[in-house]
Motif scaffolding. Structure first.
Motif, short mmCIF file in Angstrom:
data_model
loop_
_atom_site.label_atom_id
_atom_site.label_comp_id
_atom_site.label_asym_id
_atom_site.label_seq_id
_atom_site.Cartn_x
_atom_site.Cartn_y
_atom_site.Cartn_z
N SER A 197 7.45 -44.17 -10.62
CA SER A 197 6.99 -44.16 -12.01
C SER A 197 6.84 -42.73 -12.50
N GLU A 198 6.56 -42.58 -13.79
CA GLU A 198 6.35 -41.24 -14.33
C GLU A 198 5.17 -40.55 -13.67
N ALA A 199 4.20 -41.34 -13.20
CA ALA A 199 3.05 -40.74 -12.52
C ALA A 199 3.48 -40.01 -11.26
N ASP A 200 4.56 -40.45 -10.62
CA ASP A 200 5.10 -39.75 -9.46
C ASP A 200 5.85 -38.49 -9.87
N PHE A 201 6.64 -38.61 -10.93
CA PHE A 201 7.56 -37.52 -11.30
C PHE A 201 6.92 -36.41 -12.12
N LEU A 202 6.02 -36.74 -13.04
CA LEU A 202 5.54 -35.75 -13.99
C LEU A 202 4.84 -34.54 -13.36
N PRO A 203 4.00 -34.72 -12.31
CA PRO A 203 3.35 -33.54 -11.75
C PRO A 203 4.32 -32.47 -11.25
N VAL A 204 5.47 -32.90 -10.75
CA VAL A 204 6.45 -31.95 -10.21
C VAL A 204 7.45 -31.53 -11.28
N ASN A 205 8.01 -32.50 -12.00
CA ASN A 205 9.12 -32.22 -12.91
C ASN A 205 8.69 -31.74 -14.29
N ALA A 206 7.41 -31.84 -14.60
CA ALA A 206 6.94 -31.38 -15.92
C ALA A 206 5.77 -30.41 -15.78
N ASP A 207 4.67 -30.87 -15.17
CA ASP A 207 3.48 -30.01 -15.05
C ASP A 207 3.80 -28.70 -14.32
N ALA A 208 4.57 -28.81 -13.23
CA ALA A 208 4.88 -27.61 -12.44
C ALA A 208 5.79 -26.65 -13.20
N VAL A 209 6.64 -27.18 -14.09
CA VAL A 209 7.48 -26.29 -14.90
C VAL A 209 6.61 -25.42 -15.80
N ALA A 210 5.62 -26.03 -16.43
CA ALA A 210 4.71 -25.26 -17.27
C ALA A 210 3.94 -24.22 -16.45
N ARG A 211 3.54 -24.60 -15.24
CA ARG A 211 2.79 -23.68 -14.38
C ARG A 211 3.66 -22.48 -13.99
N VAL A 212 4.89 -22.75 -13.58
CA VAL A 212 5.81 -21.66 -13.21
C VAL A 212 6.04 -20.74 -14.41
N ALA A 213 6.27 -21.32 -15.58
CA ALA A 213 6.54 -20.51 -16.77
C ALA A 213 5.34 -19.64 -17.14
N ARG A 214 4.16 -20.23 -17.07
CA ARG A 214 2.95 -19.48 -17.44
C ARG A 214 2.72 -18.30 -16.49
N ILE A 215 2.91 -18.54 -15.19
CA ILE A 215 2.69 -17.46 -14.22
C ILE A 215 3.80 -16.41 -14.34
N ALA A 216 5.02 -16.85 -14.57
CA ALA A 216 6.13 -15.90 -14.74
C ALA A 216 5.86 -14.94 -15.88
N ARG A 217 5.23 -15.43 -16.93
CA ARG A 217 4.98 -14.60 -18.11
C ARG A 217 4.15 -13.37 -17.78
N THR A 218 3.23 -13.49 -16.84
CA THR A 218 2.36 -12.36 -16.51
C THR A 218 2.74 -11.67 -15.20
N ALA A 219 3.38 -12.40 -14.28
CA ALA A 219 3.65 -11.84 -12.95
C ALA A 219 4.98 -11.10 -12.87
N CYS A 220 5.98 -11.55 -13.60
CA CYS A 220 7.31 -10.94 -13.51
C CYS A 220 7.37 -9.66 -14.35
N VAL A 221 8.08 -8.68 -13.83
CA VAL A 221 8.26 -7.45 -14.62
C VAL A 221 9.25 -7.70 -15.75
N THR A 222 10.16 -8.63 -15.54
CA THR A 222 11.04 -9.11 -16.60
C THR A 222 10.79 -10.60 -16.74
N PRO A 223 9.91 -11.00 -17.64
CA PRO A 223 9.50 -12.40 -17.71
C PRO A 223 10.63 -13.30 -18.26
N ARG A 224 11.41 -13.84 -17.34
CA ARG A 224 12.50 -14.74 -17.73
C ARG A 224 12.56 -15.90 -16.75
N VAL A 225 12.71 -17.10 -17.27
CA VAL A 225 12.79 -18.31 -16.46
C VAL A 225 14.09 -19.03 -16.78
N VAL A 226 14.86 -19.35 -15.74
CA VAL A 226 15.99 -20.26 -15.87
C VAL A 226 15.60 -21.55 -15.15
#
Length: 320
Positions: A79-108
């Motif tokens: 169900s979506e309850a299985d997929f969303l934490p990895v395929n959606a929530d984690a994407v936002a987490r990676v993007a948010r951390i990349a914005r401050t941690a990367c010297v060139t903040p870019r996400v593919v």
């Protein structure tokens, strides 16, 4: 010294191909692994152990990097309850951390063509939600980002499409798709080069890609190509009715709840398999980055099916 490139899902089928090509191109690398160790060893490769919910590990992964390719994702679930934490929530987490941690903040983000049809399955809906979460972070923070939507991927180490191709090469050709359905395909090495090319560019947006075969393939065409590669005549075509697939998928879903495993074949996955149009268009990514695929289906299958090859560990794809 040039900053390293970060990759999540590095131990998976796509991740290993991406890491290998980044290293071959002279990039320093930082790779996130979770339960499966990364088979690649290289002096320019640093491995970070942790899951996508571990913000400390993600920060260690991306600190001082020149951007991140986010490959990790979940392909099995009920169900979506299985997929969303990895395929959606984690994407936002990676993007948010990349914005401050990367010297060139870019996400593919390596998403999935399934995101084009989110109504088909919980998996497809979760991949669509992941793309939306990335766009939301980018809008709020000015993060540079791009999304790749690959079709079905195959190559050395694949344990999803490659077993089907091997079955076809032995003369038994199952046809699970709807009559007249067409789909694009892509070699895993071409996906890796596309991700690297996109990371190194300033292109933003969502990009589909395929192996250069305009209009995609039908199941009969795929089977004919496999048979030519294998050097054999026409195999035995076995069309699998949609009702039969749905019945097996429903039973598998019930069994997964009782036995507590994450299923691959579910009613939603059957919806994906039976969808009539999974054809991609390379025009946008080629214009934006100059990327072009190097492997059409015959050439890509030749080293896999056409002659003996060294057996390597087969791992699940992070992209469907």
């Amino acid at each position: 010294m040039t900053p390293p490139v970060a990759v999540t899902g590095a131990a998976g089928f796509v991740g290993q191909a991406l890491v290998a090509q980044l290293l071959a191109a002279g990039h320093r690398m930082r790779a996130l692994v979770h339960r499966t160790p990364l088979a690649i060893r290289h002096p320019d490769l640093e491995v970070v152990t942790g899951g996508l919910a571990d913000e400390a590990a993600l920060t260690r992964l991306m600190e001082g990097c020149a951007g991140v390719v986010h490959v990790a994702g979940l392909v099995r679930g009920r169900s979506e309850a299985d997929f969303l934490p990895v395929n959606a929530d984690a994407v936002a987490r990676v993007a948010r951390i990349a914005r401050t941690a990367c010297v060139t903040p870019r996400v593919v983000l390596i998403s999935s063509l399934a995101a084009r049809e989110p109504q088909l399955s919980p998996y497809a809906a979760s991949k669509h939600a992941g793309e939306a979460r990335l766009a939301s972070v980018a809008d709020d923070t000015g993060l540079s980002c791009a999304v790749l939507r690959p079709p079905a991927i195959y190559g050395r180490g694949d344990r999803e499409l490659l077993p089907l191709f091997r079955l076809m090469a032995r003369g038994l050709v199952p046809l699970p798709g709807a009559p007249g359905a067409r789909a694009s395909l892509l070699h895993v090495d071409d996906l890796a080069t596309a991700a690297i090319t996109l990371l190194e560019s300033d292109a933003q947006g969502t990009f589909e890609l395929h192996d250069g075969h305009a209009g995609g393939y039908d199941w009969a065409g795929i089977a004919e190509t496999v048979e030519r590669v294998a050097g054999r005549g026409r195999g035995w075509r076995v069309r699998i009715p949609g009702a039969a697939l749905r019945g097996v998928a429903s039973l598998n879903l019930v069994a997964s709840r009782i036995l507590r495993y994450q299923p691959m074949l579910t009613p939603g996955k059957v919806n994906e398999l039976r969808h009539p149009d999974w054809v991609c268009d390379n025009t946008a990514i080629s214009h934006a980055t100059g990327w072009h695929p190097a492997h059409q289906l015959y050439d890509g299958l030749l080293p896999l099916l056409g002659r003996p090859h060294r057996k390597i560990e087969e791992t699940p794809s992070n992209v469907i």
